[in-house]
Design an enzyme around this catalytic site. Structure first.
Site, PDB file in Angstrom:
ATOM      1  N   ARG A  24      38.211  47.988  88.673  1.00  0.00           N
ATOM      2  CA  ARG A  24      38.429  47.926  87.223  1.00  0.00           C
ATOM      3  C   ARG A  24      39.274  46.729  86.776  1.00  0.00           C
ATOM      4  NH1 ARG A  24      37.196  52.139  83.896  1.00  0.00           N
ATOM      5  NH2 ARG A  24      38.916  51.632  82.480  1.00  0.00           N
ATOM      6  N   TYR A  69      43.069  42.451  78.261  1.00  0.00           N
ATOM      7  CA  TYR A  69      44.421  41.939  77.996  1.00  0.00           C
ATOM      8  C   TYR A  69      44.388  40.478  77.541  1.00  0.00           C
ATOM      9  CZ  TYR A  69      46.987  46.109  79.344  1.00  0.00           C
ATOM     10  OH  TYR A  69      47.514  47.384  79.358  1.00  0.00           O
ATOM     11  N   SER A  73      50.649  43.263  77.661  1.00  0.00           N
ATOM     12  CA  SER A  73      51.044  44.350  76.762  1.00  0.00           C
ATOM     13  C   SER A  73      52.398  44.047  76.120  1.00  0.00           C
ATOM     14  CB  SER A  73      51.147  45.663  77.547  1.00  0.00           C
ATOM     15  OG  SER A  73      51.698  46.673  76.725  1.00  0.00           O
ATOM     16  N   CYS A  85      51.523  67.384  79.973  1.00  0.00           N
ATOM     17  CA  CYS A  85      51.880  67.374  81.397  1.00  0.00           C
ATOM     18  C   CYS A  85      51.505  66.043  82.041  1.00  0.00           C
ATOM     19  CB  CYS A  85      51.168  68.516  82.127  1.00  0.00           C
ATOM     20  SG  CYS A  85      51.555  70.121  81.445  1.00  0.00           S
ATOM     21  N   HIS A 135      59.314  65.777  63.814  1.00  0.00           N
ATOM     22  CA  HIS A 135      60.581  65.275  63.295  1.00  0.00           C
ATOM     23  C   HIS A 135      60.356  64.596  61.941  1.00  0.00           C
ATOM     24  CE1 HIS A 135      63.988  62.511  62.761  1.00  0.00           C
ATOM     25  NE2 HIS A 135      64.683  63.465  63.369  1.00  0.00           N
ATOM     26  N   ASP A 168      68.388  59.518  65.099  1.00  0.00           N
ATOM     27  CA  ASP A 168      68.682  60.875  64.631  1.00  0.00           C
ATOM     28  C   ASP A 168      68.297  61.923  65.676  1.00  0.00           C
ATOM     29  OD1 ASP A 168      69.416  62.739  62.389  1.00  0.00           O
ATOM     30  OD2 ASP A 168      67.317  63.341  62.648  1.00  0.00           O
ATOM     31  N   CYS A 189      52.472  75.607  81.952  1.00  0.00           N
ATOM     32  CA  CYS A 189      51.139  75.980  81.488  1.00  0.00           C
ATOM     33  C   CYS A 189      50.689  77.248  82.215  1.00  0.00           C
ATOM     34  CB  CYS A 189      50.134  74.860  81.772  1.00  0.00           C
ATOM     35  SG  CYS A 189      50.488  73.360  80.867  1.00  0.00           S
ATOM     36  N   CYS A 240      48.912  76.436  85.378  1.00  0.00           N
ATOM     37  CA  CYS A 240      49.498  75.278  86.070  1.00  0.00           C
ATOM     38  C   CYS A 240      49.118  75.279  87.550  1.00  0.00           C
ATOM     39  CB  CYS A 240      51.027  75.302  85.940  1.00  0.00           C
ATOM     40  SG  CYS A 240      51.834  73.901  86.729  1.00  0.00           S
ATOM     41  N   CYS A 258      55.956  70.732  88.932  1.00  0.00           N
ATOM     42  CA  CYS A 258      56.349  71.018  87.543  1.00  0.00           C
ATOM     43  C   CYS A 258      57.472  72.048  87.498  1.00  0.00           C
ATOM     44  CB  CYS A 258      55.157  71.541  86.740  1.00  0.00           C
ATOM     45  SG  CYS A 258      54.005  70.255  86.261  1.00  0.00           S
TER      46      CYS A 258
END
Length: 354
Positions: free
Chosen positions: A50, A58, A65, A131, A163, A316, A336, A339, A344
């Protein structure tokens, strides 16, 4: 000497073309993100295959990036505000912990240890918890600290999808972009909130991400007084297996077919510009696909980047977290229901037992 470290967690991105292969290799080696059969053999093969295509992408967005640059600006401005808001935990210093690009999560933890800071807030830069994103970063912290014990006292800001400052920042950028449409088209705009998709195998395990993204969308539309019709769509599907839909590109085609020709794309799960906004949305969908579909006007709302409203929101969020004395949200401790990752459980316990 800084007293409190704010470690900003994110996926990261290659800053230079030559970094692309290593970025992809780390990404495909991450079992929390992409579980593959024979991962140690298959991941290097996929990454190598890839790399040329991703390098081309890019190249088209400037050769790398910008996510580290934006995160640095956000972190510096956030800590300036934090020193005023929370003098008791000041001075604050931001650190960046990327999963697949430098500075890597593990290197950043070691840097914090070397700097002699014993209080760290792990602050996810994904507003909505998954996750495969925040969870992967949390697991990476746990694995490193488990192998390299230290005297750091940790807490985690694990999600912040509703928020008020985040919602206000999104709404502000949407209003600005609506004003850029021709006046006679403004009432006919469909707002397309686009978020990174997930494989249905992850969704069906009970990952909270789809519902948290939906909650952000609803709050933003409430802030906009439901000014336009809207849809939540999903981008960045890879591979042949089923992913959460509808896909952003297919939705653009579909709106073209039903004569909805004025579209506003809003990246709702990304706060900083990177390949998914600058290439996938701007080049693939806006510059190339929309023209073929007969879309008259299509624009993208700016990413939050260094929006002052967004920076205030970040400060904040951290200030309220520090003053609360909480180690995480109540939701963080819940795995989960389906899971399949034993790490986890250990990672969540590690943060909750600080």
């Amino acid at each position: 000497k800084p007293k409190t470290a704010i470690m900003m967690l994110n996926l990261g991105g290659p800053e230079k073309i030559e970094d692309v292969h290593d970025f992809l290799l780390r990404l495909f080696m991450d079992k929390d993100l992409i579980p593959l059969p024979a991962q140690s053999q298959l991941a290097p093969w996929i990454a190598k295959r890839r790399t040329p295509k991703i390098q081309e992408q890019y190249e088209k967005i400037g050769g790398g990036s910008p996510i580290r640059m934006w995160t640095t600006k956000q972190g510096e401005a956030m800590c300036t505000l934090l020193d005023e808001l929370c003098p008791e935990s000041a001075p604050h210093k931001h650190y960046i912990g990327f999963r697949y690009a430098h500075p890597l999560t593990e290197d950043t933890i070691q840097q914090i240890v070397d700097d002699g800071i014993s209080r760290v807030v792990a602050f996810t830069q994904y507003p909505q918890y998954s996750c495969s994103t925040t969870g992967s970063s949390i697991n990476a912290i746990y694995r490193y600290v488990h192998k390299n014990p230290n005297n750091i006292h940790w807490s985690v800001i694990d999600r912040w999808p509703t928020h008020a400052g985040l919602i206000k920042a999104f709404a502000e950028n949407i209003r600005k972009e609506i004003d850029q449409f021709p006046e006679n088209a403004r009432d006919d705009i469909v707002i397309m909130f686009s978020a990174h998709s997930l494989p249905m195998s992850v969704v069906n395990r009970g990952d909270p991400y789809p519902s948290e993204v939906s909650s952000t969308v609803e709050r933003v539309m409430e802030e906009l007084n439901y000014s336009h019709p809207y849809r939540l769509v999903w981008q960045s599907k890879v591979g042949p297996l089923p992913w959460l839909g509808p896909q952003t590109d297919e939705s653009i085609k579909g709106f073209g077919r039903i004569n909805k020709k004025n579209l506003l794309l809003v990246p709702i799960a990304f706060t900083s510009d990177h390949i998914e906004t600058l290439y996938e949305l701007d080049v693939e969908y806006i510059d190339e696909l929309a023209t073929k579909c007969g879309i008259t006007n299509i624009r993208r709302a700016e990413s939050l980047n260094d929006s002052p409203v967004f920076i205030e929101a970040l400060a904040d969020i951290v200030a309220k977290h520090l003053k609360s004395g909480q180690l995480s949200t109540r939701q963080f401790g819940l795995r989960c229901p389906m899971c399949v990752n034993p790490v986890c459980a250990s990672a969540k316990q590690f943060f909750m037992n600080q």
